[in-house]
Design a protein around this motif. Structure first.
Motif, PDB file in Angstrom:
ATOM      1  N   GLU A 101      36.956  10.336  22.026  1.00  0.00           N
ATOM      2  CA  GLU A 101      36.110   9.776  23.062  1.00  0.00           C
ATOM      3  C   GLU A 101      34.635   9.848  22.680  1.00  0.00           C
ATOM      4  OE1 GLU A 101      35.971  11.704  26.914  1.00  0.00           O
ATOM      5  OE2 GLU A 101      35.933   9.724  27.825  1.00  0.00           O
ATOM      6  N   ASP A 102      34.225  11.018  22.189  1.00  0.00           N
ATOM      7  CA  ASP A 102      32.829  11.179  21.793  1.00  0.00           C
ATOM      8  C   ASP A 102      32.456  10.196  20.684  1.00  0.00           C
ATOM      9  OD1 ASP A 102      32.585  13.106  23.637  1.00  0.00           O
ATOM     10  OD2 ASP A 102      32.241  14.762  22.252  1.00  0.00           O
ATOM     11  N   LEU A 153      31.942   6.879  22.168  1.00  0.00           N
ATOM     12  CA  LEU A 153      30.702   6.843  22.944  1.00  0.00           C
ATOM     13  C   LEU A 153      29.483   6.771  22.032  1.00  0.00           C
ATOM     14  CD1 LEU A 153      31.534   9.221  25.933  1.00  0.00           C
ATOM     15  CD2 LEU A 153      31.438   6.723  25.931  1.00  0.00           C
ATOM     16  N   ARG A 154      29.529   7.547  20.932  1.00  0.00           N
ATOM     17  CA  ARG A 154      28.414   7.475  19.980  1.00  0.00           C
ATOM     18  C   ARG A 154      28.293   6.067  19.411  1.00  0.00           C
ATOM     19  NH1 ARG A 154      30.554  12.014  17.573  1.00  0.00           N
ATOM     20  NH2 ARG A 154      29.702  13.871  18.558  1.00  0.00           N
ATOM     21  N   TYR A 196      26.888   3.683  22.122  1.00  0.00           N
ATOM     22  CA  TYR A 196      25.454   3.886  22.356  1.00  0.00           C
ATOM     23  C   TYR A 196      24.651   3.157  21.284  1.00  0.00           C
ATOM     24  CZ  TYR A 196      26.150   7.496  25.910  1.00  0.00           C
ATOM     25  OH  TYR A 196      26.484   8.168  27.052  1.00  0.00           O
ATOM     26  N   ASP A 243      22.586   6.036  30.890  1.00  0.00           N
ATOM     27  CA  ASP A 243      22.092   6.777  32.059  1.00  0.00           C
ATOM     28  C   ASP A 243      23.164   6.707  33.151  1.00  0.00           C
ATOM     29  OD1 ASP A 243      20.270   8.101  33.923  1.00  0.00           O
ATOM     30  OD2 ASP A 243      18.687   7.442  32.572  1.00  0.00           O
ATOM     31  N   ASP A 244      22.883   7.238  34.334  1.00  0.00           N
ATOM     32  CA  ASP A 244      23.893   7.209  35.397  1.00  0.00           C
ATOM     33  C   ASP A 244      24.220   5.779  35.806  1.00  0.00           C
ATOM     34  OD1 ASP A 244      24.227  10.186  36.204  1.00  0.00           O
ATOM     35  OD2 ASP A 244      22.083   9.901  36.054  1.00  0.00           O
ATOM     36  N   ARG A 283      17.324  10.022  33.301  1.00  0.00           N
ATOM     37  CA  ARG A 283      17.585  11.365  32.803  1.00  0.00           C
ATOM     38  C   ARG A 283      16.669  11.699  31.625  1.00  0.00           C
ATOM     39  NH1 ARG A 283      23.763  10.995  30.868  1.00  0.00           N
ATOM     40  NH2 ARG A 283      23.993  10.304  33.011  1.00  0.00           N
ATOM     41  N   SER A 284      15.920  10.725  31.182  1.00  0.00           N
ATOM     42  CA  SER A 284      15.115  10.911  29.964  1.00  0.00           C
ATOM     43  C   SER A 284      13.674  11.323  30.249  1.00  0.00           C
ATOM     44  CB  SER A 284      15.113   9.607  29.158  1.00  0.00           C
ATOM     45  OG  SER A 284      14.662   8.541  29.975  1.00  0.00           O
ATOM     46  N   ILE A 317      35.752  16.840  30.693  1.00  0.00           N
ATOM     47  CA  ILE A 317      35.786  15.385  30.737  1.00  0.00           C
ATOM     48  C   ILE A 317      37.227  14.926  30.755  1.00  0.00           C
ATOM     49  CG2 ILE A 317      35.149  13.252  29.564  1.00  0.00           C
ATOM     50  CD1 ILE A 317      32.847  14.618  28.323  1.00  0.00           C
ATOM     51  N   LYS A 349      40.021  17.216  29.189  1.00  0.00           N
ATOM     52  CA  LYS A 349      39.835  18.066  28.017  1.00  0.00           C
ATOM     53  C   LYS A 349      38.475  18.752  28.075  1.00  0.00           C
ATOM     54  CE  LYS A 349      38.033  14.465  25.003  1.00  0.00           C
ATOM     55  NZ  LYS A 349      37.844  14.012  23.643  1.00  0.00           N
ATOM     56  N   VAL A 358      35.201  19.888  26.571  1.00  0.00           N
ATOM     57  CA  VAL A 358      34.399  19.466  25.439  1.00  0.00           C
ATOM     58  C   VAL A 358      33.250  20.442  25.291  1.00  0.00           C
ATOM     59  CG1 VAL A 358      34.942  17.030  25.634  1.00  0.00           C
ATOM     60  CG2 VAL A 358      33.010  17.962  26.882  1.00  0.00           C
ATOM     61  N   LYS A 368      30.413  19.800  22.973  1.00  0.00           N
ATOM     62  CA  LYS A 368      29.199  19.375  22.279  1.00  0.00           C
ATOM     63  C   LYS A 368      28.610  18.146  22.941  1.00  0.00           C
ATOM     64  CE  LYS A 368      31.999  16.996  18.829  1.00  0.00           C
ATOM     65  NZ  LYS A 368      32.293  16.764  17.442  1.00  0.00           N
ATOM     66  N   PRO A 369      27.295  18.119  23.015  1.00  0.00           N
ATOM     67  CA  PRO A 369      26.672  16.920  23.558  1.00  0.00           C
ATOM     68  C   PRO A 369      26.860  15.790  22.557  1.00  0.00           C
ATOM     69  CG  PRO A 369      25.023  18.446  22.756  1.00  0.00           C
ATOM     70  CD  PRO A 369      26.339  19.135  22.639  1.00  0.00           C
ATOM     71  N   LEU A 370      26.630  14.572  23.028  1.00  0.00           N
ATOM     72  CA  LEU A 370      27.035  13.413  22.243  1.00  0.00           C
ATOM     73  C   LEU A 370      26.426  13.320  20.857  1.00  0.00           C
ATOM     74  CD1 LEU A 370      27.175  10.810  25.051  1.00  0.00           C
ATOM     75  CD2 LEU A 370      29.067  11.835  23.786  1.00  0.00           C
ATOM     76  N   GLU A 414      24.730  15.757  19.124  1.00  0.00           N
ATOM     77  CA  GLU A 414      24.408  16.989  18.388  1.00  0.00           C
ATOM     78  C   GLU A 414      25.281  17.097  17.141  1.00  0.00           C
ATOM     79  OE1 GLU A 414      22.881  20.604  20.575  1.00  0.00           O
ATOM     80  OE2 GLU A 414      24.814  21.294  19.848  1.00  0.00           O
TER      81      GLU A 414
END
Lengths: 310, 310
Positions: A2-3, A6-7, A10, A26-27, B143-144, B299, B302, B304, B306-308, B310
């Protein structure tokens, strides 16, 4: 997985442009619009219902977006942004998701619309994709505006979309925008569940009836081909197969005459009948006899034979 | 069954009001908006992933709408319209659909938002509902936007939502609107996947880091209750359980001081930490020692860590 997806998305979606002010990440997405009226539609596309294993991920993405674009077109609106929420089968994974997104973008790009957001979950059941499209419009074309003596037109040819068109069709966005900007269109909708059923819905919403002419129905070559296989007549396929994603619209006779001479519209437009005060859908057979036509269509796997409120 | 449901919903939804100009029943809904900026979000809710058989159809409808409303809130926007596309299991049928719609309306009504359209299919697999919410906003809260030295606040209490809150929570729409109208909020998002994970996403988007204070984390009673059952600490639940649907936001110290004295905001607001230039999420333990906090969250089934990016 999934990550990773998503990467990827993006990165894939990071080049957005106005009116999209904030895209994926963002949301919410943020859209800055000049127009004061927006149109919104949402459609679910399900594996085993709207497509099967023969459809590629690109086909699935393309169809999901094109179905919503067709609804935007049917309002005479300009598509601006699309949102896609999907539940994908675990074993299909991230590669399937990426290919599906490419299909979505392929459907959007010709119209300058952008993929603006989404949601993505893996599960152990068949694929689901829900697209929501946002468009802008000055004067929305409703299905309820048909007037007695209007002529009824359709774009393209009808029937047999199951042979392939249902996955890869061109949503009539440009045609609808051109028509709404250059003609007095009284009512418009897209044909998603079959000509006779959708026409009955338009007539019901407009509190009118209509007569259509058997010899004028633009039967597609796919309808002819399908008829050879299943023994159902090509005309019947054109009248009741679903997922044509063509436009039905009505306009005053003089406007229709002008339209038929208009060389700037490249898509086939056919006058198939006339709106009347008398309720119901009637068909004038090739032998000159008028008879009542039972609205039939195809809704998600079952043949239906009555309009909603009849 | 399908026609029955559609007839019911046409009747149920026939009383729409501005800014909704055309509701259920045409190819698209039409919204006439005064604001020039809109926000849009889409979320999928799946049976067996986001809810199970213990959730009533009303719960499922309520949650699906509230999840999208929470995203609208997180932008400091006012929710206007919601679209719901669903695939329902054949055996559940029309009654389930109607009860689900009542749950959706229950979530929308307190905020004056309207159910404006949808799609509805029956199939033999688990229930899927995808909601897309549209809101209007003057100045979207991203969020930024977090800045070094901002204080970090959260609404409500955190952790243990699986015990019930995840189905029936109040989206922080009113709180977010009040905050955005009365305070200089630099960044805002909702907590959907867990405080530490979502906070790490906010810090990453803002190109900042932060330190949070162990003793300030508002641990919910549900987190305490859950901890008794599973042996995981209440704090860990508050830091990493998903689906709190509370707001995280950052604002300058002076603004935060003013907010803490503001008696007009009835929802609990807690300062939990401070934004800093140094990247990463740090936690100051109760013994005074600062250590790096590994972002963890939940999520879709599962854990998780790590942030997207990192």
């Amino acid at each position: 997985m999934e990550d990773e997806f998503l990467r990827w998305i993006y990165k894939r979606m990071s080049k957005f442009k106005p009116p999209l002010l904030v895209g994926v990440g963002d949301d919410c997405a943020v859209l800055g619009l000049k127009e004061k009226k927006i149109v919104v539609t949402t459609d679910a596309i399900l594996e085993g219902v709207h497509f099967d294993f023969k459809a590629s991920p690109e086909d699935v993405g393309y169809k999901s977006a094109a179905v919503s674009l067709s609804d935007i077109a049917a309002m005479g609106a300009k598509p601006v942004a699309l949102f896609a929420a999907s539940a994908l089968t675990f074993k299909y994974g991230g590669k399937y998701a990426r290919r599906m997104v490419e299909g979505i973008i392929e459907a959007l790009e010709p119209f300058g619309a952008q993929l603006a957001g989404g949601d993505y979950t893996l599960w152990s059941h068949p694929v689901v994709i829900v697209t929501t499209a946002v468009g802008t419009v000055e004067k929305p074309l409703l299905r309820s505006g048909a007037k007695p003596n209007d002529l009824i037109c359709v774009t393209g040819t009808l029937g047999g979309s199951i042979l392939g068109k249902h996955l890869r069709f061109t949503p009539r966005v440009n045609e609808a925008l051109y028509l709404s900007q250059n003609y007095k269109i009284n009512a418009m909708m897209d044909i998603s569940d079959g000509l006779s059923l959708d026409l009955s819905r338009m007539m019901e919403a407009s509190k009118t009836g209509c007569v259509i002419y058997e010899e004028r129905i633009p039967v597609s070559s796919a309808a002819v081909e399908l008829a050879k296989k299943d023994g159902v007549s090509p005309l019947k396929h054109a009248l009741s197969d679903g997922e044509d994603f063509e436009l039905i619209f009505t306009l005053p006779k003089k406007e229709a005459e002008r339209l038929l001479k208009d060389s700037r519209i490249e898509t086939q437009v056919t006058v198939i009948g006339e709106v009347q005060r008398k309720k119901g859908i009637w068909i004038r057979r090739n032998n000159g006899i008028k008879e009542r036509l039972k609205p039939e269509g195809y809704i998600h796997g079952k043949t239906v034979y009555k309009p909603l409120k009849e």
